[in-house]
Design an enzyme around this catalytic site. Structure first.
Site, PDB file in Angstrom:
ATOM      1  N   PHE A 125       0.859  -1.187   0.000  1.00 33.30           N
ATOM      2  CA  PHE A 125       0.000   0.000   0.000  1.00 33.30           C
ATOM      3  C   PHE A 125       0.903   1.248   0.000  1.00 33.30           C
ATOM      4  O   PHE A 125       1.722   1.419   0.898  1.00 33.30           O
ATOM      5  CB  PHE A 125      -0.912  -0.016   1.230  1.00 33.30           C
ATOM      6  CG  PHE A 125      -1.983   1.037   1.182  1.00 33.30           C
ATOM      7  CD1 PHE A 125      -3.063   0.896   0.339  1.00 33.30           C
ATOM      8  CD2 PHE A 125      -1.905   2.166   1.977  1.00 33.30           C
ATOM      9  CE1 PHE A 125      -4.056   1.870   0.292  1.00 33.30           C
ATOM     10  CE2 PHE A 125      -2.890   3.144   1.921  1.00 33.30           C
ATOM     11  CZ  PHE A 125      -3.960   2.987   1.082  1.00 33.30           C
ATOM     12  N   ASP A 196       2.784  -4.208   9.371  1.00 31.14           N
ATOM     13  CA  ASP A 196       1.524  -3.492   9.174  1.00 31.14           C
ATOM     14  C   ASP A 196       0.401  -4.522   9.119  1.00 31.14           C
ATOM     15  O   ASP A 196       0.410  -5.416   8.265  1.00 31.14           O
ATOM     16  CB  ASP A 196       1.595  -2.684   7.871  1.00 31.14           C
ATOM     17  CG  ASP A 196       0.337  -1.848   7.656  1.00 31.14           C
ATOM     18  OD1 ASP A 196      -0.759  -2.324   8.011  1.00 31.14           O
ATOM     19  OD2 ASP A 196       0.453  -0.733   7.121  1.00 31.14           O
ATOM     20  N   TYR A 221     -10.345   0.826  11.183  1.00 35.52           N
ATOM     21  CA  TYR A 221     -11.589   1.104  10.435  1.00 35.52           C
ATOM     22  C   TYR A 221     -11.915   0.062   9.380  1.00 35.52           C
ATOM     23  O   TYR A 221     -12.943   0.155   8.733  1.00 35.52           O
ATOM     24  CB  TYR A 221     -11.563   2.507   9.821  1.00 35.52           C
ATOM     25  CG  TYR A 221     -10.347   2.871   8.994  1.00 35.52           C
ATOM     26  CD1 TYR A 221     -10.159   2.337   7.731  1.00 35.52           C
ATOM     27  CD2 TYR A 221      -9.404   3.766   9.478  1.00 35.52           C
ATOM     28  CE1 TYR A 221      -9.050   2.676   6.977  1.00 35.52           C
ATOM     29  CE2 TYR A 221      -8.290   4.115   8.728  1.00 35.52           C
ATOM     30  CZ  TYR A 221      -8.111   3.561   7.476  1.00 35.52           C
ATOM     31  OH  TYR A 221      -7.019   3.897   6.728  1.00 35.52           O
ATOM     32  N   LYS A 222     -11.027  -0.913   9.186  1.00 38.03           N
ATOM     33  CA  LYS A 222     -11.321  -1.964   8.202  1.00 38.03           C
ATOM     34  C   LYS A 222     -12.088  -3.098   8.904  1.00 38.03           C
ATOM     35  O   LYS A 222     -13.232  -2.897   9.287  1.00 38.03           O
ATOM     36  CB  LYS A 222     -10.024  -2.410   7.531  1.00 38.03           C
ATOM     37  CG  LYS A 222      -9.455  -1.293   6.638  1.00 38.03           C
ATOM     38  CD  LYS A 222      -8.061  -1.568   6.104  1.00 38.03           C
ATOM     39  CE  LYS A 222      -7.600  -0.378   5.237  1.00 38.03           C
ATOM     40  NZ  LYS A 222      -6.157  -0.338   5.049  1.00 38.03           N
ATOM     41  N   ARG A 370     -12.000  -5.528  -5.765  1.00 38.37           N
ATOM     42  CA  ARG A 370     -11.781  -6.217  -4.480  1.00 38.37           C
ATOM     43  C   ARG A 370     -13.118  -6.514  -3.825  1.00 38.37           C
ATOM     44  O   ARG A 370     -14.029  -5.674  -3.799  1.00 38.37           O
ATOM     45  CB  ARG A 370     -10.958  -5.347  -3.529  1.00 38.37           C
ATOM     46  CG  ARG A 370      -9.540  -5.082  -3.971  1.00 38.37           C
ATOM     47  CD  ARG A 370      -8.724  -4.473  -2.837  1.00 38.37           C
ATOM     48  NE  ARG A 370      -9.381  -3.305  -2.246  1.00 38.37           N
ATOM     49  CZ  ARG A 370      -8.905  -2.617  -1.225  1.00 38.37           C
ATOM     50  NH1 ARG A 370      -7.777  -2.978  -0.632  1.00 38.37           N
ATOM     51  NH2 ARG A 370      -9.546  -1.561  -0.763  1.00 38.37           N
TER      52      ARG A 370
HETATM   53  C1  LIG Z   1      -5.491   0.969   4.931  1.00 33.72           C
HETATM   54  C2  LIG Z   1      -4.026   0.971   4.977  1.00 33.72           C
HETATM   55  C3  LIG Z   1      -3.318   2.090   5.448  1.00 33.72           C
HETATM   56  C4  LIG Z   1      -4.054   3.348   5.841  1.00 33.72           C
HETATM   57  O1  LIG Z   1      -3.247   4.302   6.386  1.00 33.72           O
HETATM   58  P1  LIG Z   1      -3.892   5.652   6.942  1.00 33.72           P
HETATM   59  O2  LIG Z   1      -2.783   6.280   7.677  1.00 33.72           O
HETATM   60  O3  LIG Z   1      -5.059   5.256   7.805  1.00 33.72           O
HETATM   61  O4  LIG Z   1      -4.372   6.462   5.797  1.00 33.72           O
HETATM   62  C5  LIG Z   1      -1.940   2.002   5.527  1.00 33.72           C
HETATM   63  N1  LIG Z   1      -1.290   0.893   5.165  1.00 33.72           N
HETATM   64  C6  LIG Z   1      -1.940  -0.200   4.701  1.00 33.72           C
HETATM   65  C7  LIG Z   1      -1.172  -1.417   4.306  1.00 33.72           C
HETATM   66  C8  LIG Z   1      -3.317  -0.182   4.579  1.00 33.72           C
HETATM   67  O5  LIG Z   1      -3.962  -1.239   4.100  1.00 33.72           O
END
Ligand SMILES: *Cc1c(COP(=O)(O)O)cnc(C)c1O
Length: 411
Positions: A125, A196, A221-222, A370
């Site tokens: 990401f 992560d 939030y996921k 997805r």
């Molecule tokens: C959703 C996600 C993020 C989100 O980061 P924010 O700081 O909340 O914008 C970061 N890394 C990964 C791998 C994600 O899936």
């Protein structure tokens, strides 16, 4: 595959089925996007309303003490620790994932002062790459990011590597990295790990201490259904607490915030990884979602999520064989997280047509649709119905209509 009646039979026998009632899901929607933004837990709506009217409205500033606001980041961290294989004092819920990644990678780098390489998966990401690029550039000490892909990671752990900053479940393909194996390989070479867990927490079983992870971050939030923009979590293994330091030192990471000293002195323990005042209403909303995930057996949840994903893929294969889909995720359900990726040259308009028809997934450029399979509120019949709707959209070619071609800001 199976008939709709057989899908309904699976729901009848599903031990997790009653959990669906804990969520306020809109009518006419099949929500396959809990991997991006989980739906609203009923308890979260009630908690936020009560916190706003009573704790903020009536309690005012007294609520920092009387309503437990000040402890909320550590209270939520302690609760979530149980789900992720951490000790209560090793986790805090605070700030955004990206900020926590910044702090955790900085702390890990400071623990390996003689090394200059950070190992990351390039297709990860992108915000993670951007954050670490920002950090490395800002420190200006010759740090280099070595980007590799899944199969190349172990071989790329050379003696100059300070930190592996890896995402456990890939945001697009959902492939899972071997947290325990890669952490052991990192340690054998003297490096530290920052994991992560954005697409892991609440989706697949995680045992941070069993894997001997050093640091971890992730959002709520996921799959944890914490609400839009809800604070993220940060894990630091206790063995690092005494020596760790991070650059965003604020008063909430100070040993005595209310002494208002001129100079910084770090707090003991996980509080050192915090920075400043937290969004309390969002934290309290997240607490409701976290509580639901923590009350569910992660292995049971994983089994159902895998079954939903396998049913979806099986039905797509059976019903849409000639419609141009390729699987963008590992074929083995054990090697992918909570969602599946389907690639299609017209992925964007197909997803928009699906969303208009009430089947909500999402799209990741250039061609990936997805579909997330959260086990807490999805039913087997939802999967069956979703594929039925997808089949109709493809057979009628409805996705070709002009309104589905308009690209929106958020996909
Ligand atoms: C959703 C996600 C993020 C989100 O980061 P924010 O700081 O909340 O914008 C970061 N890394 C990964 C791998 C994600 O899936």
């Amino acid at each position: 595959m199976i008939t709709r009646q057989q899908a309904a039979d699976l729901d009848r026998d599903d031990p997790l089925a009653p959990l669906r009632d804990a969520f306020a899901l809109p009518e006419g929607v099949i929500y396959l996007n809990g991997n991006s933004l989980g739906p609203l837990p009923r308890a979260a709506a009630e908690r936020v309303a009560q916190a706003a009217t009573q704790e903020w409205g009536q309690g005012l500033i007294r609520s920092w003490n009387s309503a437990g606001w000040y402890e909320a980041p550590r209270r939520l961290g302690a609760q979530l620790a149980g789900l992720l294989g951490a000790e209560p004092d090793e986790m805090v819920v605070t700030d955004a994932t990206g900020l926590n990644l910044f702090k955790a990678v900085a702390a890990a780098l400071a623990l390996r002062p003689d090394r200059r390489t950070i190992l990351m998966e390039g297709s990860n990401f992108p915000t993670n790459n951007y954050i670490v690029q920002g950090l490395a550039g800002w420190l200006d000490r010759g740090y280099q990011i070595r980007f590799v892909e899944k199969g190349e990671i172990a071989a790329a752990i050379t003696p100059d590597v300070a930190v592996l900053a890896l995402t456990h479940v890939h945001y697009k393909t959902a492939h899972i990295l071997d947290m325990q194996g890669l952490t052991a390989a990192a340690h054998a070479m003297g490096a530290l790990t920052v994991w992560d867990l954005c697409h892991s927490a609440g989706a697949i079983p995680v045992d941070l201490n069993r894997a001997e992870a050093d640091f971890a971050v992730g959002c709520t939030y996921k799959y944890l259904n914490g609400g839009p923009g809800s604070p993220a979590f940060l894990f630091a293994a206790r063995r690092h607490h005494a020596a760790m330091a991070q650059p965003l030192s604020g008063w909430w990471s100070h040993a005595a915030p209310f002494a208002f000293d001129r100079d910084f002195r770090p707090a003991d323990g996980i509080a050192r990884m915090m920075t400043g005042t937290q969004p309390i209403l969002s934290l309290l909303a997240a607490e409701a979602g976290i509580a639901l995930a923590c009350a569910t057996d992660p292995h049971q949840a994983r089994a159902k999520s895998q079954a939903l994903g396998a049913l979806f893929l099986g039905l797509v294969e059976e019903r849409c064989p000639d419609h141009g889909f390729t699987l963008g995720s590992p074929t083995d359900a054990g090697e992918r997280g909570g969602h599946v990726a389907l690639q299609h040259p017209q992925g964007y308009p197909v997803m928009k047509a699906l969303i208009e028809a009430g089947v909500i997934g999402d799209f990741r450029a250039p061609d990936t649709l997805r579909f997330g399979f959260s086990p807490l509120y999805l039913r087997y019949v939802d999967i069956w119905d979703a594929v039925e709707i997808l089949t109709t959209i493809l057979q009628t070619g409805r996705w070709r209509e002009a309104r589905f071609q308009q690209v929106e800001a958020v996909t």
